[in-house]
Design an enzyme around this catalytic site. Structure first.
Site: not given
Ligand code: NAD
Length: 280
Positions: A76, A109, A191, A236, A245
């Site tokens: 980004k 971004h 999440l 993570s 995941n």
């Protein structure tokens, strides 16, 4: 290892249906996290110039032995680099740090609407895309109003829009807009982000659905994203969580379960507001 499906972007490019996000991961944690993700079958890595770990992503990708064309890499453009010339320079610097000669996806971004520069940044994106240096171009944290401003001068509609999206903030208007304009959505904080993850994963509805499928609440939420056609980017540094995941394609939620999870929406934005965020 999970076989991960893909979604097809408006220009025909295939993008994996879930990816690893490396926001907040220092370089020394980024390398093993990306390696763990690749080992788990993940083929989409989401980084950004602002995360200061692009070099680590490149290192992990090169050391994996997986062919470059089999991995989908997103980065980004950071806020201080908006504007036509600055964007072209920032893109070169990103490729240099990653050690790559093309990007799969490049995103603006944040819109920084007060600066008025994003149409110029987008003009640079369109050129880089036409030159074949980026396979798909998109934006992050744009609202429908920002997208309408962009449409006034753009010749290419963004193929991807990455936004905050999770069961407490389901963005119904934005999802409708994206569907109507064939823009693929990606979910950040899928999440609930670090601060709200425990509250979300601990929600009784998610606990109950997870027990029914013998899956974890995180897997239920990620499956919800993919069944809604969204591409989640869970972050993570735990190999066990990363593997968990990715293992969400061997079961399906029912329409009622999807609707029940969507009904958890509380219009609760946890991250920055795109209209006012102006950090450089
Ligand atoms: P997240 O919602 O993905 O993760 C929240 C927390 O859940 C983390 O602390 C993580 O350690 C934990 N977690 C992950 N898997 C788990 C599991 N299976 N069980 C239990 N806990 C688990 O939020 P995030 O990591 O902050 O963001 C995800 C990605 O979204 C970022 O890495 C980045 O790529 C992207 N992002 C983009 C923007 C943007 O402006 N475009 C902003 C923020 C984040």
């Amino acid at each position: 290892m999970t076989q991960i499906p893909t979604v097809t972007l408006a220009n025909g490019v295939e993008m994996p249906a879930i990816g690893l996000g490396v926001f907040m991961l220092p370089p020394e944690e980024t390398v093993p996290s990306v390696q763990a993700a690749l080992n788990a079958g993940c083929r989409l890595i989401d980084t950004a110039a602002a995360y200061q770990n692009e070099a680590a992503v490149g290192e992990a990708v090169r050391s994996s032995g997986i062919a470059r064309e089999d991995i989908f890499i997103t980065s980004k453009l950071w806020n201080r680099d908006q504007g036509y010339d600055a964007t072209l320079k920032a893109f070169d610097a990103t490729l240099d740090r990653l050690g790559l000669d093309y990007l799969d996806l490049y995103l603006i971004h944040w819109p920084l609407p007060a600066s008025g520069l994003f149409p110029e940044s987008w003009r640079a994106f369109e050129e880089l895309y036409e030159e074949g240096r980026i396979r798909a171009i998109g934006v992050s944290n744009f609202t429908p109003a920002h997208l309408e401003t962009l449409a006034a001068t753009a010749t290419i509609t963004p193929m991807v829009l990455q936004v905050e999206l999770h069961p407490f903030f389901t963005q119904p208007a934005l999802r409708d807009y994206a569907r109507a304009h064939a823009i693929q959505l990606e979910s950040w904080f899928p999440l609930g982000g670090r601060a709200t993850r425990e509250e979300l994963l601990g929600h009784p509805l998610l606990q109950e659905i997870a027990a029914h499928y013998q899956k974890t609440p995180a897997q239920i939420i990620l499956r919800w994203h993919t069944q809604l056609g969204l591409v989640p980017l869970p972050g993570s540094s735990s190999p066990a969580h990363i593997e968990e995941n990715m293992a969400i394609f061997d079961f399906s939620l029912s329409d009622t379960e999807l609707a029940d999870i969507t009904a958890l929406n509380a219009d609760r934005r946890l991250g920055a507001d795109p209209d006012t965020m102006d950090r450089r």
